[in-house]
Design a protein around this motif. Structure first.
Motif, short mmCIF file in Angstrom:
data_model
loop_
_atom_site.label_atom_id
_atom_site.label_comp_id
_atom_site.label_asym_id
_atom_site.label_seq_id
_atom_site.Cartn_x
_atom_site.Cartn_y
_atom_site.Cartn_z
N ASP A 182 20.41 11.65 0.78
CA ASP A 182 19.33 11.03 0.02
C ASP A 182 19.06 9.60 0.48
OD1 ASP A 182 18.88 13.30 -1.42
OD2 ASP A 182 19.84 12.60 -3.25
N LYS A 183 20.12 8.86 0.74
CA LYS A 183 19.93 7.48 1.19
C LYS A 183 19.32 7.43 2.59
CE LYS A 183 23.50 5.18 -1.58
NZ LYS A 183 24.82 4.51 -1.57
N THR A 184 19.76 8.31 3.48
CA THR A 184 19.26 8.30 4.85
C THR A 184 17.77 8.61 4.89
OG1 THR A 184 21.41 8.97 5.71
CG2 THR A 184 19.50 9.35 7.14
N LEU A 185 17.34 9.54 4.09
CA LEU A 185 15.95 10.00 4.14
C LEU A 185 15.04 9.27 3.16
CD1 LEU A 185 16.56 13.83 4.58
CD2 LEU A 185 16.17 12.08 6.34
N GLY A 186 15.54 8.22 2.53
CA GLY A 186 14.71 7.44 1.64
C GLY A 186 14.43 8.09 0.31
N LYS A 187 15.22 9.11 -0.05
CA LYS A 187 14.99 9.82 -1.31
C LYS A 187 15.78 9.22 -2.47
CE LYS A 187 14.09 14.29 0.94
NZ LYS A 187 14.53 15.70 1.08
N GLY A 188 16.82 8.48 -2.17
CA GLY A 188 17.61 7.86 -3.22
C GLY A 188 16.78 6.83 -3.97
N PHE A 247 0.83 -1.20 0.00
CA PHE A 247 0.00 0.00 0.00
C PHE A 247 0.87 1.26 0.00
CE2 PHE A 247 -2.57 3.27 2.18
CZ PHE A 247 -3.66 3.30 1.30
N LEU A 248 1.90 1.25 0.84
CA LEU A 248 2.78 2.42 0.91
C LEU A 248 3.53 2.64 -0.40
CD1 LEU A 248 4.30 1.94 4.48
CD2 LEU A 248 2.54 3.59 3.81
N ARG A 249 4.12 1.58 -0.93
CA ARG A 249 5.00 1.73 -2.09
C ARG A 249 4.22 1.83 -3.40
NH1 ARG A 249 10.27 0.87 -1.85
NH2 ARG A 249 10.27 0.02 -3.98
N ASP A 250 3.23 0.97 -3.59
CA ASP A 250 2.57 0.90 -4.89
C ASP A 250 1.37 1.83 -5.01
OD1 ASP A 250 4.43 -1.06 -5.47
OD2 ASP A 250 3.07 -2.71 -5.00
N VAL A 251 0.68 2.06 -3.91
CA VAL A 251 -0.52 2.91 -3.96
C VAL A 251 -0.16 4.35 -3.63
CG1 VAL A 251 -2.82 3.32 -3.04
CG2 VAL A 251 -2.04 0.98 -3.42
N MET A 252 0.55 4.55 -2.50
CA MET A 252 0.88 5.91 -2.08
C MET A 252 2.19 6.41 -2.67
SD MET A 252 -0.35 6.09 1.88
CE MET A 252 -0.32 7.90 1.80
N ARG A 253 2.98 5.52 -3.26
CA ARG A 253 4.28 5.85 -3.85
C ARG A 253 5.25 6.43 -2.82
NH1 ARG A 253 5.99 3.04 -6.85
NH2 ARG A 253 7.50 4.55 -7.64
N LEU A 254 5.15 5.91 -1.60
CA LEU A 254 6.11 6.25 -0.54
C LEU A 254 7.19 5.18 -0.56
CD1 LEU A 254 3.60 7.27 2.30
CD2 LEU A 254 4.93 8.79 0.80
N THR A 255 8.20 5.39 -1.41
CA THR A 255 9.18 4.34 -1.67
C THR A 255 10.38 4.36 -0.73
OG1 THR A 255 10.22 5.73 -3.35
CG2 THR A 255 8.52 4.18 -4.10
N GLY A 256 10.37 5.27 0.25
CA GLY A 256 11.44 5.25 1.24
C GLY A 256 11.41 4.01 2.10
N THR A 257 10.25 3.39 2.23
CA THR A 257 10.10 2.12 2.94
C THR A 257 10.50 1.02 1.98
OG1 THR A 257 8.29 3.04 4.25
CG2 THR A 257 8.50 0.64 4.19
N LYS A 258 11.57 0.29 2.29
CA LYS A 258 12.14 -0.68 1.36
C LYS A 258 11.66 -2.10 1.65
CE LYS A 258 14.57 2.73 -0.27
NZ LYS A 258 14.08 3.46 -1.46
N ASN A 259 11.56 -2.89 0.59
CA ASN A 259 11.19 -4.29 0.74
C ASN A 259 12.42 -5.16 0.54
OD1 ASN A 259 10.01 -6.79 0.86
ND2 ASN A 259 8.41 -6.37 -0.64
N GLY A 260 13.04 -5.54 1.64
CA GLY A 260 14.26 -6.31 1.55
C GLY A 260 14.07 -7.80 1.56
N CYS A 261 13.02 -8.28 2.22
CA CYS A 261 12.86 -9.73 2.33
C CYS A 261 11.42 -10.19 2.18
CB CYS A 261 13.42 -10.23 3.66
SG CYS A 261 12.48 -9.68 5.11
N GLY A 262 10.45 -9.34 2.55
CA GLY A 262 9.05 -9.73 2.46
C GLY A 262 8.60 -10.70 3.52
#
Length: 855
Positions: free
Chosen positions: A174-180, A22-37
């Motif tokens: 950029d990496k720290t704040l999830g902008k990269g 929901f965060l990444r695909d719907v809201m496009r808040l991509t700072g939250t990373k999916n490393g393992c699921g």
């Protein structure tokens, strides 16, 4: 319908889904990373009603009415503090884990403004970092707490960017704040999603592939098989071998469980697995070949037409047999080391899309030019038609040198003329990409009555798995380093890399040297005991000095400082109650006579110096290295330098990020082009006067091949050296690690320390906890069961940077340290346990320790 509050705003969803989607695909808040699921890595950490929570395991139906804060929801003040703290502490490398670390830190500091180090480490228990060893992340959180409590930021710092300065990484904020932007953070209008259907059988004949049901699914765009590959269905990192199938054809035999039999393309990401489940593949299951011994049996089935031996090396100098016969003390031991998994934080992802009459690709590998070459080979087009741009790379350690998703994205986009993303799940990643080679090793070493080494004879059997990858060069490095950084010349090192139906072995930090170092260094401990001297003393008596000859025949140059490394840790070793020690070395550059060139352009655009090189940054901070070298040479401000990301249209080929070569090789090509800029600046006085000018330089490292008939062949351009002491407490837990490193000129001390701390942490895992178990060739591990050490597991690490009397004549004297950082740790751990109970542990991960009981 579900309603949650995200970063202060109420949002709704008609359907249930995982919070991360929901965060990444719907809201496009991509700072939250999916490393393992699977809730194991913490890259997706967010705050839920004030508590740290993993977004990949929480579904919206459990969050209705709750308040969610993501990295994007930090206040302005919080963003300022965390960005500065993580940059100042040197806590950012690949950066993929960092937004999750920041969110865990926020949850801690919101409730405990002045935490102890133990409290910080416990707060990070749910987060994994594969790069840093956690040391500088802990420092960053402590610093952030200090700034929050004082209400003041650190005083502004004006950097000069010269060598030796702790210049902040150019990408830290950029990496720290999830902008990269990592590849999976990107999207393109009309983008399709593709995934390979892979065989569940390590060895099976593909009888029939039936896609009819899958094609009837309303979301299915296409299904492709090997018959659809327009060019060569065989690719590979080493072009002259190219034995890796893009997909397995009907009638052919699979080689491991990562083999693809079809490529499914969906209009919707969420439909991919459903469509794949409709595919029908008939197999004739065959017995897999899962050991090198079975693969070498006379009646073994051929895994490749050329046979089951990928490569064979035999390195001889002097007369090892005669020297062993004259030795007063001789030890002969068999050692076993397993496959191990890179576990980089970012799963593999690539996007390909039409561009003019070719393709544009967004990737995250270790060389855009390797990707271009392999994808163009597969498509049967000129390489120039494939335009590759690298996004941020969330860790690699060698595991992103081979094609994993790039070729499949390119194939689907080429055939459909539409943009396509291919993303591996973590479980797919664990099964598919090459691992650190499992090796069986017999080492015999002899010395005289004073502990002076006389000879080593070794036989190394390397399981290279299903495909070549870099199995040949890895074997070479295992052999050329097998006798250690010591002054004796009677060696007989024989190595064989063997194909099996196990997952492929490939490049992994250390590149074969972690394995052979474990063996030779353990033999030295046995010899020291027989002679009656300490493990430190036997190493010091034999350590090469400038002008001495290494066992591989290369003369040690003036930068050689293995003795200085040993001297630096002597006090720690001799005062420790229980300790082990190891000293070792690692090359910078591909070497052994192979072409090895780096290139760099500096162009003056809008009054800035653009540093353009394709060298991939996989966490080591290459853009910061090149920036500091330019500043050192030219005297210009780092704020007037822009290090561009790799792009085949903009950045010249600097070679693969491998073999600890980029700091040395691309550092040298950057130094050379910076010298050109310096001369022009001295003539015209300012960057603005050079607007529109371009400067180009390259560096070719010339070395001699293995088996050279020269008296003193030059195997590699440079070597770094290290000595590591591992102390145990009374319970057998690692109490402290002290590591002295000779990496020549230190470009950025804080970044160098972080590289070494991360390497030490990885080496501790290799020694004590990490494993990649296989059952009949099928991987059994999940991300959470790989044995990766967490913040609470890492002991204090004391880094000491030393140097020799001289320096290498390239890159301002800088030598790579990325691989060397890991190599001495496991042998030092083995030495510590040998000192504790007199038992020689000959297998990794070690058994009968605090961390792993004897089976």
């Amino acid at each position: 319908m579900y309603t949650i509050n995200v970063n202060g705003r109420d949002v709704t969803s008609d359907g249930n889904m995982k919070l991360i989607d929901f965060l990444r695909d719907v809201m496009r808040l991509t700072g939250t990373k999916n490393g393992c699921g699977s809730g194991a890595c913490g890259a997706c950490m967010v705050q839920v009603d004030g508590r740290a929570a993993r977004a990949c395991v929480l579904a919206l139906d459990k969050l209705d009415g709750k308040k969610i804060v993501t990295i994007e929801g930090l206040s302005v003040r919080e963003r300022e503090v965390y960005a500065l703290a993580f940059a100042e502490a040197g806590a950012v490398q690949c950066g993929y884990c960092i937004p999750g670390m920041v969110m865990s830190a926020k949850c801690l500091l919101d409730s405990a403004p002045d935490p102890s180090e133990d409290e910080i480490r416990r707060a990070l228990r749910g987060n994994i970092c594969r790069c840093t060893g956690y040391v500088k992340i802990v420092d960053a959180i402590r610093l952030a707490g200090e700034m929050f409590r004082s209400g003041q930021l650190l005083p502004p710092r004006k950097f000069c960017g010269v060598l030796g300065e702790d210049f902040h990484r150019v990408d830290a904020t950029d990496k720290t704040l999830g902008k990269g932007i990592y590849v999976d953070d990107a999207t393109v209008p009309g983008m399709l999603h593709a995934s390979a259907l892979r065989t569940p059988h390590p060895r099976a004949r593909v009888l029939r592939i039936n896609a009819s049901e899958a094609l009837r699914h309303p979301d299915c765009e296409a299904v492709f098989t090997a018959a659809d590959v327009p060019g060569d269905n065989k690719i590979g990192h080493l072009a002259f071998i190219s034995d890796w199938d893009v997909m397995i054809r009907e009638g052919d035999v699979t080689r491991y469980v990562g083999d693809s039999v079809a490529l499914i393309v969906s209009r919707k990401k969420e439909s991919l697995n459903e469509i794949k489940s409709l595919m029908k593949v008939d197999y004739e299951v065959l017995t897999p070949v899962t050991s090198t011994a079975d693969a070498l049996a006379p009646d073994a089935p051929k895994i490749h037409e050329r046979g089951n031996v990928l490569s064979h090396e035999h390195l001889r100098r002097g007369d090892a047999y005669a020297a062993l016969a004259k030795s007063v003390h001789v030890v002969s031991v068999h050692y076993s080391v397993p496959f191990t998994e890179h576990a980089f934080m970012e799963p593999e992802c690539a996007i390909a899309m039409p561009e003019d009459d070719g393709l544009l690709m967004w990737t995250a590998g270790q060389s855009i030019y390797d990707e271009r070459r392999e994808c163009s080979r597969m498509l049967g087009v000129e390489p120039e038609k494939i335009h590759v741009q690298s996004k941020l790379v969330g860790g690699g350690f060698g595991g992103k040198e081979d094609m994993s998703v790039q070729h499949h994205a390119a194939l689907a986009a080429w055939l459909l003329k539409k943009p396509v993303k291919v993303l591996l799940t973590r479980d797919e990643s664990i099964k598919i990409h090459p691992k650190r080679h499992a090796m069986e090793m017999d080492f015999t070493t002899g010395c005289d009555e004073n502990g002076i080494l006389l000879a080593t004879k070794a036989v190394i059997m390397s399981d290279t798995g299903a495909y070549a990858s870099l199995g040949g060069p890895v074997l070479q490095r295992a052999c050329t380093h097998a006798a250690g950084p010591y002054n004796y010349q009677n060696i007989d090192i024989e190595g064989t890399a063997v194909y099996t139906n196990n997952p492929p072995g490939g490049a992994f930090r250390g590149f074969g040297v972690c394995q052979s170092a474990f063996a030779i260094e353990s033999n030295l401990n046995l010899l020291a005991a027989r002679v009656g001297i300490s493990p430190w003393e036997i190493r010091y008596r034999n350590a090469v000095r400038p002008g001495d000859v290494l066992p591989n025949g290369q003369v040690a140059d003036e930068s050689t400082a293995v003795r200085e490394c040993l001297e630096s840790v002597r006090d720690v070793y001799e005062n420790a109650k229980i300790a082990g020690i190891s000293s070792f070395f690692k090359n910078s550059g591909v070497g052994v006579g192979l072409p090895d060139t780096s290139r760099c352009i500096i162009s003056i655009e809008d009054g800035k110096a653009h540093v353009r090189t394709s060298a991939a940054c996989i966490g080591q901070g290459l853009a910061t290295v090149t920036t500091q070298i330019v500043c050192e040479i030219t005297g210009i401000s780092p704020y007037d330098v822009i290090a561009e990301p790799p792009d085949t249209r903009r950045t010249p080929n600097a070679g693969t990020t491998t073999a600890s070569r980029q700091t040395t090789f691309t550092g040298e090509s950057t130094r050379r082009v910076a010298m050109m800029l310096k001369e022009e600046l001295e003539r015209v006085g300012s960057l603005s006067a050079l607007e529109g000018r371009e400067f180009y330089a390259e560096y070719l490292g010339e070395t001699d091949p293995m088996g050279s008939d020269k008296e003193f062949p030059k195997s590699h351009i440079a070597y770094g050296y290290a000595a590591t002491v591992v102390e145990l407490d009374e319970d057998g837990r690692v109490k402290r690690v002290t590591a002295a490193y000779d990496m020549g000129t230190v470009v950025n001390p804080k970044a160098a320390e972080g590289q070494i701390e991360g390497g030490v942490a990885m080496g501790l895992g290799y020694a004590l906890t990490e494993d990649y178990p296989l059952k009949d060739g099928v991987p059994q591990a999940k991300y959470g069961t790989l044995g990766i050490l967490r913040a609470t597991d890492i002991p204090p690490i004391d880094i000491r940077l030393v140097h020799g009397v001289g320096k290498v004549d390239v890159a301002c004297g800088a030598k790579g340290v990325g691989e060397l950082a890991t190599i001495p740790t496991a042998p030092a751990v083995a030495g510590a346990y040998f000192a504790r109970d007199g038992k020689l542990r000959t297998k990794l991960p070690m058994e009968d320790t605090f961390y792993r009981k004897k089976k």
